[in-house]
Design a protein around this motif. Sequence first.
Motif, short mmCIF file in Angstrom:
data_model
loop_
_atom_site.label_atom_id
_atom_site.label_comp_id
_atom_site.label_asym_id
_atom_site.label_seq_id
_atom_site.Cartn_x
_atom_site.Cartn_y
_atom_site.Cartn_z
N PHE A 327 0.81 -1.21 0.00
CA PHE A 327 0.00 0.00 0.00
C PHE A 327 0.85 1.27 0.00
N GLU A 328 2.15 1.10 -0.23
CA GLU A 328 3.05 2.24 -0.25
C GLU A 328 3.38 2.67 -1.68
N ASP A 329 2.68 2.09 -2.66
CA ASP A 329 2.88 2.45 -4.08
C ASP A 329 2.43 3.89 -4.29
N SER A 330 3.35 4.77 -4.59
CA SER A 330 3.03 6.21 -4.71
C SER A 330 2.13 6.49 -5.90
N SER A 331 2.27 5.73 -7.00
CA SER A 331 1.45 5.98 -8.19
C SER A 331 -0.01 5.67 -7.91
#
Length: 462
Positions: A327-331
């Motif tokens: 859940f740390e995917d910036s996109s």
Amino acid sequence: MQTITEHKTICACATGPVQGAIAVIRVSGPDALGITDSIFSPHCRETVPGTRSLQNAAGYTIHYGDIVDSKNRIVDNVLVSVLRAPHSYTGEDSVEISCHASTYIVQEILRLLLDAGCSPAQPGEFTQRAFLNGKMDLSQAEAVADVIASRSAAEHRMAESQMRGAFSAQLKELHDKLLNITSLLELEIDFSDHEELEFADRGQLRTLALEIESVISRLAGSFRTGNAIKNGIPVAIIGKTNAGKSTLLNALLGEDKAIVSPIQGTTRDSIEDTIVIGGVTFRFIDTAGIRSTTDTIEALGIQRTFDKLNKAQVVLWMTDRADNSDFEDSSVAEHSSGKQVLYIHNKADMMASVPADYENHLFISAKDCKGIERLTAALLKVCNIAQLDQDNIIVSNIRHYQALSSALEAIRRVISGLETALPSDLISQDLRQCLFHLEDIMGSVTTPDVLSNIFSHFCIGK
């Protein structure tokens, strides 16, 4: 489309082309009773000729008899309901013929009515006559079509509230307040040669204008919810490849809609379907898994994932892990900004120990359909429409939204004008604009072309 001023009597079948035992044929207009009488032979006639005719019948009465042709051949046994002006749906003398739902019988009765002097009703013409005869305003008339087209409990409640006049009453209250302000300001204009006269206290006017602005802003702001209820709340299911997105879609729908495979990148395009949860329609979108790839087709599917994500109202962000690293995917976070997000930890059946749900994080097993009920409950909660009832005023019509947006701009100009001490005539002009847009929703200033366009989208017979 013919107008009410032409005083034609119209007829149409009011029931749709579905399997059933009974059909209803509507007749409305000045000669509705006389024309129907000419093809109707009641059972049990009175000894005095004519006393059992429909033309002498009281309103809200039902009569049993036969529809007969010119050769006195019986077409069908029917029940005829008599509705007298102004206490009918259209406000005119009206008749409803309940006959057997044979296509031949319906067409034959319509033919006899047309031969006797009726004109075929155009789409929405009965409701148009109701509007023109003052039985309802235009926003209520438009809600009639929404009630007929409703597919879920929430959509039905929203349309029913509008049809019964909750929205109209709110608009009428705003209209009266605006008219009062406008009258006071225009009175000052009439006495402009007496500069010392001030009929309206500017501070009080500003307070009232702010109240009006707040109500119009709330109504316009409700369109996002209303449009979602009407068309289905878009929910994007996103995550990395093999997180279980397609399995979740199948679990929610209760069928194998999406292909499930252990091979990464199986889903290369979005798959959509709808389901009603708690009376609310949701439109689920299964998207291609997000990962780095050199496959041109898969890359195109991932780009479409972000396109769908941008249009979604709710995001189900999935991972097959117990931690939050995916859940740390910036996109994904960037495209999810401002949306309702539920973080779904899938494959709980493979976890050594399953943590308890917290905040918007849910632990499920899509394969075993475990945790799906908690997920659907969370969906209703984040959408905040589970408690929608007929007292809520929710705008779902794009025409109403556009008019409210224009009214909102006008009343904000009024507020600005009052704060900067603009002359009364300039403030009055903006007030008139605000009034115009509200009256446009109610139908007070709507042009015949607009009316024709609105009612042309109704079904024939309504």
